[in-house]
Design a protein around this motif. Structure first.
Motif, PDB file in Angstrom:
ATOM      1  N   TRP A 173      37.180  18.062  -2.796  1.00  0.00           N
ATOM      2  CA  TRP A 173      38.423  18.511  -2.152  1.00  0.00           C
ATOM      3  C   TRP A 173      39.173  17.355  -1.530  1.00  0.00           C
ATOM      4  O   TRP A 173      40.330  17.508  -1.147  1.00  0.00           O
ATOM      5  N   VAL A 174      38.524  16.218  -1.365  1.00  0.00           N
ATOM      6  CA  VAL A 174      39.258  15.070  -0.808  1.00  0.00           C
ATOM      7  C   VAL A 174      40.338  14.610  -1.792  1.00  0.00           C
ATOM      8  O   VAL A 174      41.275  13.925  -1.391  1.00  0.00           O
ATOM      9  N   TRP A 175      40.212  15.001  -3.053  1.00  0.00           N
ATOM     10  CA  TRP A 175      41.248  14.651  -4.036  1.00  0.00           C
ATOM     11  C   TRP A 175      42.202  15.812  -4.304  1.00  0.00           C
ATOM     12  O   TRP A 175      43.356  15.602  -4.619  1.00  0.00           O
ATOM     13  N   SER A 176      41.674  17.044  -4.219  1.00  0.00           N
ATOM     14  CA  SER A 176      42.478  18.199  -4.635  1.00  0.00           C
ATOM     15  C   SER A 176      42.992  19.028  -3.470  1.00  0.00           C
ATOM     16  O   SER A 176      43.850  19.877  -3.653  1.00  0.00           O
ATOM     17  N   GLY A 177      42.427  18.814  -2.234  1.00  0.00           N
ATOM     18  CA  GLY A 177      42.634  19.809  -1.184  1.00  0.00           C
ATOM     19  C   GLY A 177      41.872  21.060  -1.585  1.00  0.00           C
ATOM     20  O   GLY A 177      41.346  21.150  -2.709  1.00  0.00           O
ATOM     21  N   SER A 178      41.758  22.036  -0.688  1.00  0.00           N
ATOM     22  CA  SER A 178      41.087  23.254  -1.092  1.00  0.00           C
ATOM     23  C   SER A 178      41.515  24.426  -0.231  1.00  0.00           C
ATOM     24  O   SER A 178      41.442  24.372   1.005  1.00  0.00           O
ATOM     25  N   ALA A 179      41.971  25.476  -0.905  1.00  0.00           N
ATOM     26  CA  ALA A 179      42.388  26.688  -0.203  1.00  0.00           C
ATOM     27  C   ALA A 179      41.190  27.370   0.433  1.00  0.00           C
ATOM     28  O   ALA A 179      40.074  27.294  -0.095  1.00  0.00           O
ATOM     29  N   GLN A 239      30.133  36.547  -2.497  1.00  0.00           N
ATOM     30  CA  GLN A 239      31.544  36.757  -2.858  1.00  0.00           C
ATOM     31  C   GLN A 239      32.374  35.488  -2.939  1.00  0.00           C
ATOM     32  O   GLN A 239      33.542  35.541  -3.292  1.00  0.00           O
ATOM     33  N   GLY A 240      31.796  34.344  -2.521  1.00  0.00           N
ATOM     34  CA  GLY A 240      32.604  33.129  -2.457  1.00  0.00           C
ATOM     35  C   GLY A 240      32.953  32.589  -3.828  1.00  0.00           C
ATOM     36  O   GLY A 240      34.074  32.681  -4.277  1.00  0.00           O
ATOM     37  N   GLY A 241      31.968  32.036  -4.482  1.00  0.00           N
ATOM     38  CA  GLY A 241      32.213  31.513  -5.827  1.00  0.00           C
ATOM     39  C   GLY A 241      32.832  30.145  -5.775  1.00  0.00           C
ATOM     40  O   GLY A 241      33.679  29.868  -4.939  1.00  0.00           O
ATOM     41  N   ASN A 242      32.372  29.236  -6.595  1.00  0.00           N
ATOM     42  CA  ASN A 242      33.047  27.942  -6.725  1.00  0.00           C
ATOM     43  C   ASN A 242      32.689  27.327  -8.067  1.00  0.00           C
ATOM     44  O   ASN A 242      32.718  28.029  -9.072  1.00  0.00           O
ATOM     45  N   SER A 243      32.349  26.050  -8.077  1.00  0.00           N
ATOM     46  CA  SER A 243      32.294  25.358  -9.361  1.00  0.00           C
ATOM     47  C   SER A 243      30.946  25.441 -10.071  1.00  0.00           C
ATOM     48  O   SER A 243      30.694  24.711 -10.998  1.00  0.00           O
ATOM     49  N   GLY A 244      30.048  26.311  -9.626  1.00  0.00           N
ATOM     50  CA  GLY A 244      28.742  26.395 -10.290  1.00  0.00           C
ATOM     51  C   GLY A 244      28.762  27.353 -11.464  1.00  0.00           C
ATOM     52  O   GLY A 244      29.803  27.839 -11.893  1.00  0.00           O
ATOM     53  N   GLY A 245      27.583  27.621 -12.012  1.00  0.00           N
ATOM     54  CA  GLY A 245      27.406  28.621 -13.060  1.00  0.00           C
ATOM     55  C   GLY A 245      28.357  28.451 -14.223  1.00  0.00           C
ATOM     56  O   GLY A 245      28.631  27.346 -14.666  1.00  0.00           O
ATOM     57  N   ASN A 246      28.881  29.568 -14.691  1.00  0.00           N
ATOM     58  CA  ASN A 246      29.668  29.473 -15.925  1.00  0.00           C
ATOM     59  C   ASN A 246      31.063  28.886 -15.726  1.00  0.00           C
ATOM     60  O   ASN A 246      31.814  28.722 -16.667  1.00  0.00           O
ATOM     61  N   MET A 247      31.432  28.550 -14.458  1.00  0.00           N
ATOM     62  CA  MET A 247      32.720  27.869 -14.259  1.00  0.00           C
ATOM     63  C   MET A 247      32.562  26.360 -14.387  1.00  0.00           C
ATOM     64  O   MET A 247      33.529  25.617 -14.323  1.00  0.00           O
ATOM     65  N   ASN A 248      31.328  25.899 -14.540  1.00  0.00           N
ATOM     66  CA  ASN A 248      31.084  24.456 -14.609  1.00  0.00           C
ATOM     67  C   ASN A 248      30.813  24.057 -16.059  1.00  0.00           C
ATOM     68  O   ASN A 248      30.067  24.737 -16.760  1.00  0.00           O
ATOM     69  N   PRO A 249      31.402  22.940 -16.517  1.00  0.00           N
ATOM     70  CA  PRO A 249      31.172  22.502 -17.900  1.00  0.00           C
ATOM     71  C   PRO A 249      29.694  22.358 -18.253  1.00  0.00           C
ATOM     72  O   PRO A 249      29.307  22.535 -19.420  1.00  0.00           O
ATOM     73  N   MET A 250      28.856  22.019 -17.285  1.00  0.00           N
ATOM     74  CA  MET A 250      27.427  21.862 -17.563  1.00  0.00           C
ATOM     75  C   MET A 250      26.710  23.203 -17.533  1.00  0.00           C
ATOM     76  O   MET A 250      25.505  23.278 -17.801  1.00  0.00           O
ATOM     77  N   GLY A 251      27.403  24.256 -17.125  1.00  0.00           N
ATOM     78  CA  GLY A 251      26.819  25.593 -17.123  1.00  0.00           C
ATOM     79  C   GLY A 251      25.769  25.817 -16.045  1.00  0.00           C
ATOM     80  O   GLY A 251      24.967  26.747 -16.127  1.00  0.00           O
ATOM     81  N   ARG A 252      25.768  24.976 -15.043  1.00  0.00           N
ATOM     82  CA  ARG A 252      24.750  25.120 -13.996  1.00  0.00           C
ATOM     83  C   ARG A 252      25.208  24.412 -12.730  1.00  0.00           C
ATOM     84  O   ARG A 252      26.188  23.673 -12.732  1.00  0.00           O
ATOM     85  N   ILE A 300      29.564  14.001  -7.957  1.00  0.00           N
ATOM     86  CA  ILE A 300      28.414  14.406  -8.779  1.00  0.00           C
ATOM     87  C   ILE A 300      28.509  15.923  -8.868  1.00  0.00           C
ATOM     88  O   ILE A 300      28.013  16.663  -8.016  1.00  0.00           O
ATOM     89  N   ASP A 301      29.213  16.378  -9.900  1.00  0.00           N
ATOM     90  CA  ASP A 301      29.563  17.807  -9.960  1.00  0.00           C
ATOM     91  C   ASP A 301      29.656  18.342 -11.388  1.00  0.00           C
ATOM     92  O   ASP A 301      30.278  19.392 -11.609  1.00  0.00           O
ATOM     93  N   GLY A 302      29.065  17.630 -12.337  1.00  0.00           N
ATOM     94  CA  GLY A 302      29.084  18.126 -13.715  1.00  0.00           C
ATOM     95  C   GLY A 302      30.485  18.242 -14.301  1.00  0.00           C
ATOM     96  O   GLY A 302      30.709  19.036 -15.219  1.00  0.00           O
ATOM     97  N   ALA A 303      31.434  17.503 -13.731  1.00  0.00           N
ATOM     98  CA  ALA A 303      32.856  17.580 -14.133  1.00  0.00           C
ATOM     99  C   ALA A 303      33.505  18.904 -13.732  1.00  0.00           C
ATOM    100  O   ALA A 303      34.518  19.314 -14.293  1.00  0.00           O
ATOM    101  N   GLY A 304      32.941  19.562 -12.728  1.00  0.00           N
ATOM    102  CA  GLY A 304      33.565  20.776 -12.192  1.00  0.00           C
ATOM    103  C   GLY A 304      34.969  20.497 -11.672  1.00  0.00           C
ATOM    104  O   GLY A 304      35.879  21.323 -11.818  1.00  0.00           O
ATOM    105  N   TYR A 305      35.132  19.328 -11.091  1.00  0.00           N
ATOM    106  CA  TYR A 305      36.445  18.976 -10.536  1.00  0.00           C
ATOM    107  C   TYR A 305      37.491  18.881 -11.641  1.00  0.00           C
ATOM    108  O   TYR A 305      38.592  19.429 -11.533  1.00  0.00           O
ATOM    109  N   GLN A 306      37.123  18.206 -12.724  1.00  0.00           N
ATOM    110  CA  GLN A 306      38.094  18.082 -13.818  1.00  0.00           C
ATOM    111  C   GLN A 306      38.385  19.449 -14.452  1.00  0.00           C
ATOM    112  O   GLN A 306      39.491  19.728 -14.894  1.00  0.00           O
ATOM    113  N   ALA A 307      37.355  20.301 -14.497  1.00  0.00           N
ATOM    114  CA  ALA A 307      37.522  21.588 -15.181  1.00  0.00           C
ATOM    115  C   ALA A 307      38.296  22.593 -14.340  1.00  0.00           C
ATOM    116  O   ALA A 307      39.124  23.347 -14.858  1.00  0.00           O
TER     117      ALA A 307
END
Ligand code: HXC
Length: 304
Positions: free
Chosen positions: A159-165, A217-230, A259-266
């Motif tokens: 979030w230091v690059w994207s900000g975060s709602a 209920q939160g949800g973020n860059s893990g699981g199927n939203m992450n390119p690495m799938g985990r 270190i985020d499996g490219a979650g940030y880019q995705a």
């Protein structure tokens, strides 16, 4: 953590003396274990003495048969500069200057920004932005006075690059520490003090899940939203922390490494996609769950 997945040789960190703030739980504990396994003396601090003592005892027992290394626990609320000063006095008295500091202690919860009070903002900013600076300043001054080299590592987020709602106080405070990392890397580089940061994606911990994903209920860059799938695995984080804190990579300075499996880019690695759809009732419910967690932690601190 599965320490057999650490990629470094035993003894690599012998002679290193590292403070990990928030080292009794979560990511701090995992990094502390990595340093300990490789022979470092590790100081862990946090607000709950009982939790810190438990962690120190468990890690000491788990690594009793390995050479070097010890863990020392100090209760300290990093929002209090005097408490930091006294703790650092004790650390210095226990063997001299630190060779490294991991600014890991943090606080966070999801909330619509319009629902925050000034106190709510300060609860996060006082720990993440001010507390991290107080620790860095107290230790940095001593190191400069003594002419000792050291590595500082701060745990941030992408979030230091994207900000975060929905986590605005955290995103703002972590971004301040991103700026501190780059600023002091240049200003204090001449003293042999280097500053880097890690921006982890989802590495699930108890404290985080209870405040960022209450009731799932939160949800973020893990699981199927992450390119690495985990989500991330703790040894992966520890390996990066050792690389930045140990000997051999001293020319790395002023960097914040994701270190985020490219979650940030995705997907920006943020909560927005899930949380923007929630209504008043859902926010009320999550706030009540987070409050329950905070109250329980407070009761723990009172008895610790
Ligand atoms: C709105 C809230 C709130 C919520 C607390 N507050 N929870 N406001 N929504 N869900 C408000 C309170 O109402 C109060 O304001 C103020 O915040 C202070 O609350 P306290 O409970 O008294 O604060 P305190 O005991 O100081 O606790 C600090 C904390 C707590 C930050 C609020 O969550 C904590 O101790 N957290 C440490 C562990 C943690 O957060 N781990 C997650 C880190 S994850 P009023 O106005 O009512 O007085 C992370 C990044 C993850 O950092 C990145 C992932 C990609």
């Amino acid at each position: 953590m599965d320490v057999s997945k650490l990629m470094f040789r035993d003894g690599l960190m012998e002679g290193e003396r590292i403070l990990v703030t928030g080292g009794g739980t979560g990511l701090g504990r995992e990094m502390a274990e990595g340093f300990l396994k490789l022979g470092a003396t590790v100081y862990i601090c946090g607000r709950r003495q009982n939790k810190l003592d438990e962690t120190a005892a468990e890690l000491t027992e788990k690594h009793a048969n390995e050479p070097g290394g010890k863990v020392v626990a100090h209760a300290c609320d990093i929002r209090d500069p005097q408490a930091i000063h006294e703790m650092v006095d004790k650390i210095w008295a226990d063997g001299g200057a630190l060779t490294g500091v991991v600014n890991n202690a943090a606080g966070n919860f999801i909330s619509r920004t319009e629902d925050l009070s000034v106190n709510g903002f300060n609860a996060i900013a006082d720990i993440v932005m001010r507390g991290t600076f107080y620790v860095t300043l107290d230790i940095g001054k001593r190191l400069i006075d003594e002419g000792k080299k050291a590595s500082f590592l701060s745990i941030l987020t992408t979030w230091v690059w994207s900000g975060s709602a929905f986590v605005v106080p955290s995103a703002m405070s972590k971004t301040a520490i991103h700026a501190m990392t780059q600023s002091l890397a240049t200003e204090w580089g001449r003293y042999g003090l280097r500053f880097n940061a890690i921006a982890p994606g989802l590495f699930p911990t108890k404290g985080m899940s209870a405040r960022l994903s209450p009731g799932g209920q939160g949800g973020n860059s893990g699981g199927n939203m992450n390119p690495m799938g985990r989500a991330g695995e703790m040894h992966e984080l520890a390996n990066l922390a050792v690389f930045l804190m140990g000997p051999g990579a001293e020319y790395v300075n002023g960097q914040t490494i994701a270190i985020d499996g490219a979650g940030y880019q995705a997907n920006g690695g943020t909560f927005y996609p899930v949380l923007q759809g929630l209504g008043d009732a859902e926010w009320d419910q999550m706030r009540a769950m987070i409050k329950g967690t905070n109250e329980k932690d407070k009761a723990d601190r009172a008895t610790g």
